[in-house]
Every structure is written in C-alpha cells, then in structure tokens.
Design an enzyme around this catalytic site. Structure first.
Site, PDB file in Angstrom:
ATOM      1  N   LYS A 213       0.844  -1.205   0.000  1.00  0.00           N
ATOM      2  CA  LYS A 213       0.000   0.000   0.000  1.00  0.00           C
ATOM      3  C   LYS A 213       0.884   1.261   0.000  1.00  0.00           C
ATOM      4  O   LYS A 213       2.084   1.183   0.313  1.00  0.00           O
ATOM      5  CB  LYS A 213      -0.921  -0.006   1.231  1.00  0.00           C
ATOM      6  CG  LYS A 213      -0.170   0.026   2.564  1.00  0.00           C
ATOM      7  CD  LYS A 213      -1.103  -0.268   3.735  1.00  0.00           C
ATOM      8  CE  LYS A 213      -0.339  -0.206   5.059  1.00  0.00           C
ATOM      9  NZ  LYS A 213      -1.159  -0.707   6.181  1.00  0.00           N
TER      10      LYS A 213
ATOM     11  N   TYR B  67      16.978  30.579   8.998  1.00  0.00           N
ATOM     12  CA  TYR B  67      15.795  31.315   9.433  1.00  0.00           C
ATOM     13  C   TYR B  67      15.777  31.528  10.944  1.00  0.00           C
ATOM     14  O   TYR B  67      16.177  30.650  11.710  1.00  0.00           O
ATOM     15  CB  TYR B  67      14.528  30.547   9.042  1.00  0.00           C
ATOM     16  CG  TYR B  67      14.167  30.704   7.577  1.00  0.00           C
ATOM     17  CD1 TYR B  67      13.935  31.951   7.013  1.00  0.00           C
ATOM     18  CD2 TYR B  67      14.049  29.575   6.765  1.00  0.00           C
ATOM     19  CE1 TYR B  67      13.599  32.073   5.677  1.00  0.00           C
ATOM     20  CE2 TYR B  67      13.707  29.688   5.430  1.00  0.00           C
ATOM     21  CZ  TYR B  67      13.481  30.942   4.881  1.00  0.00           C
ATOM     22  OH  TYR B  67      13.144  31.069   3.568  1.00  0.00           O
TER      23      TYR B  67
ATOM     24  N   MET C 294      12.684  24.749   3.339  1.00  0.00           N
ATOM     25  CA  MET C 294      11.872  23.973   2.398  1.00  0.00           C
ATOM     26  C   MET C 294      12.743  23.116   1.479  1.00  0.00           C
ATOM     27  O   MET C 294      12.438  21.950   1.236  1.00  0.00           O
ATOM     28  CB  MET C 294      11.015  24.920   1.550  1.00  0.00           C
ATOM     29  CG  MET C 294      10.034  24.190   0.661  1.00  0.00           C
ATOM     30  SD  MET C 294       9.101  25.291  -0.407  1.00  0.00           S
ATOM     31  CE  MET C 294       8.101  26.185   0.777  1.00  0.00           C
TER      32      MET C 294
END
Ligand code: PLP
Length: 344
Positions: free
Chosen positions: A33, A242, A290
């Site tokens: 799956k 950041y 990111m």
C-alpha cells in the site's frame, strides 16, 4: 544536478521477505500500500513476485488496479478498505479481492458482483476497520455461504511483544473464527515476530520488507544522499538560517545541502539528526528550510560533493526517532523530487 538521490535496494526487500517467510513458515504476503511505503509498488511487487510472493495487499482499489497492471494476472491482490461505492468496476476488471468490513459492504459486493471473490475483515479490538463480534455473529452464516477466501484481522500493539493487547486480540480472533474452514490471517510484521500462535495461514508484513522496525534483523533498504550546493565559513557570533536559530560559537564551516521539508525531511528533525560524510557524523544546524539544510562540516578535512542522511550509519528509524515519529512516516514522506535509483 542538485536533487538528492534515493537508492532503493530491491534485493534487500526480497531478502527481507524471504527472512520473514522463513520465520512464519506459512504463506507470506507482501503489503505494498501507499506505493510500497513510498518505494514504488510496481517495482517492489515485481521483485517480490519473482522471489515467490503470491499474495499482495493494498489500501484502496485504485492502488490495486495499478498493481494488477504491473503484476499481470497471477498473484492475488486484496484491498484493505473493502468494497466502497464506485469500486465494482475496478474490482472486477483488475480481479481484486475486497476485504469486506461491514454489512453494508457485504450487501454492496454481492449485489454488484455476485460470485466475485472477497475476504472478510474482523475487528478484534483495534476499532479501526472490520466487523465487530456482534455484527459478525449476525452476518456470519450469510457471509460463509458466499465462500469468502480469507478472514483477517489486525493487531493494534504487535510492535510491543509483551503487550497484553496482543493475546487479547488473538483470543477474540480465535473466538470469532473457530471451526471455520477459511484461511485466516492476523499478523503484519509485528505479529509475525510474536511467534507461531500469531501466524495462522498467512502473514502480511509491510514495514519489515522495507527494512523498518520492529523487524530488527531486516537488511537496510534505503539510502539518501544529498548534494552539497555551497560551502562557507562563518565567524564566531554569526548566525545561520531562518530566525537566526543557530549561532556559531567558534569559526565554523557550513555546508548547505539540497533537500528540505518539501522532500519529507520534516522540520521537527532539527538539530537531533545528523548527516554523514562516509562514517563521520556532521550535525544539522539551525532550521530545516523547504529545499535546504545547513550542516556543520568543520570536522571534515576535505569538502564533499554530498552527505548521507539515511544509510548504513543512520537508519530510517533513527531519523524517525529524531523527529518523534515512526519509520513508516519517514518512508512514506520521502519526497517526489528525489532521483530514485533501484538496485537489484
Ligand atoms: C499496513 C497493514 C499491514 C502491514 O503492516 P506492517 O506493520 O507495515 O507490517 C498489514 N495489515 C493491515 C491491515 C495493514 O493496514
């Protein structure tokens, strides 16, 4: 090229399947799956079919249709979510076995596809999918008259060998299936490792195939190598990333590598996880961005073209531990941007 390389060792997956089959000594299926836990269901299932697997499980009918295309007509493909509205065409055309988990699904199935094979999913205490004892008692004779090909249930705590829930669920399963002449299956990877009493006629491992806990003897399957884009020196007192989340205490060499939380390297991984340059650990500093992660490589004598996050020195489960999650989630979150390489 700056995308990271995810290497998936198909031979190790086949070897883990054989090892689990050896432990179970009964029919050993493969759960593929969620695209084989993110590792490519078609490739994984073909490799396992070659190794001898004859039974495959997916979560939803759509996955079953894609898997049938990859595997051809031989192997049995069963669907955990059962027979949902709108699934009849897929179930028939791809010859899937829905695991019927309620009276509604039973009626839908025999009405839409009379005579089409199905299995039964029982709830033995997890309260997730399957018929509970009362529902099963009411439906049992009708269901059995339609010749189900499998009766299965699922354990909630099988990754903890000593958990009393295991024996409790096994007893309920025994009770609900006693005297039936239908093949039975109770265990995923965890249950397979609990011993013979949990094996019945078929085991259904997933995570163990992919090198994850609780199958400690598993061969590792995945390595993740992330290219270094840039290297810089920062002076004591300078900050990185950041929110100025990290400040250099001394002159430091920082490598910026090309992967981030958009690639499944979740932000919460933060400073707990390390990268590796061969066998030398180098710490993550500051926030995971990111597309980028900053790494303190001051200890390295020579610059590297890439650093390794997952591999021989840090497993999928190690990375999971750093983030307060489980190996399953790390694997299934691995990003679409990686260059994937399958080795056999
Ligand atoms: C996912 C799943 C499996 C496989 O579980 P692992 O812990 O990955 O071995 C087996 N059975 C059911 C019902 C599942 O949902």
């Amino acid at each position: 090229m700056s995308t990271a390389t995810l290497t998936i060792d198909l031979a190790a997956i086949a070897s883990n399947w054989r090892a689990l089959a050896q432990i179970a000594q009964v029919e050993t299926a493969a759960v593929v799956k969620a695209d084989a836990y993110g590792l490519d269901a078609a490739r994984v299932a073909k490799q396992l079919a070659q190794a001898g697997a004859r039974q495959f499980f997916v979560a939803v009918a759509e996955e079953g249709v894609a898997l049938r295309r990859a595997l051809g007509s031989g192997p049995v493909i069963s669907v955990f979510s059962g027979h949902m509205a709108g699934d009849a065409q897929a179930i028939r055309s791809a010859n899937l076995v829905p695991l019927i988990n309620s009276l509604d699904q039973m009626l839908r199935h025999v009405e839409a596809l009379p005579g089409h094979p199905f299995g039964i999913q029982l709830d033995t205490g997890m309260n997730r999918l399957g018929m509970e004892p009362a529902e099963w008692a009411a439906l049992r004779e009708i269901a059995l008259a339609q010749n189900p090909t499998l009766i299965m249930s699922h354990l909630a705590c099988a990754d903890e060998a000593g958990h009393p829930m295991n024996e409790q669920q096994r007893a309920v399963f025994e009770d609900m299936t006693e005297g039936l002449d239908v093949p039975r299956s109770l265990s995923a990877t965890g249950g397979t490792l609990l011993g013979e009493a949990y094996h019945y006629d078929m085991v259904r491992p997933g995570i163990g195939l992919y090198g994850g806990l609780p199958f400690e003897q598993a061969r590792p399957v995945v390595t993740l190598d992330i290219p270094v884009i840039q290297i810089r020196r920062v002076a004591a007192g300078e900050t990185v990333g950041y929110a100025n989340a990290w400040t250099a205490k001394a002159p430091t060499t920082i490598a910026t590598i090309s992967a981030g939380y958009a690639d499944g390297l979740i932000r919460a991984m933060g400073a707990q996880a390390k990268l590796f340059a061969d066998d030398i650990p180098v710490p993550i500093v500051g926030r995971v961005s990111m597309d980028l992660i900053s790494v303190d490589i001051t200890v390295l004598q020579e610059p590297r073209e890439s650093l390794q996050l997952i591999g021989a020195h840090q497993s999928v489960d190690d990375v999971a531990d750093c983030t307060g999650t489980i190996g399953y989630e790390i694997l299934t979150s691995l990003g679409a941007r990686y260059k994937r390489v399958w080795t056999v």
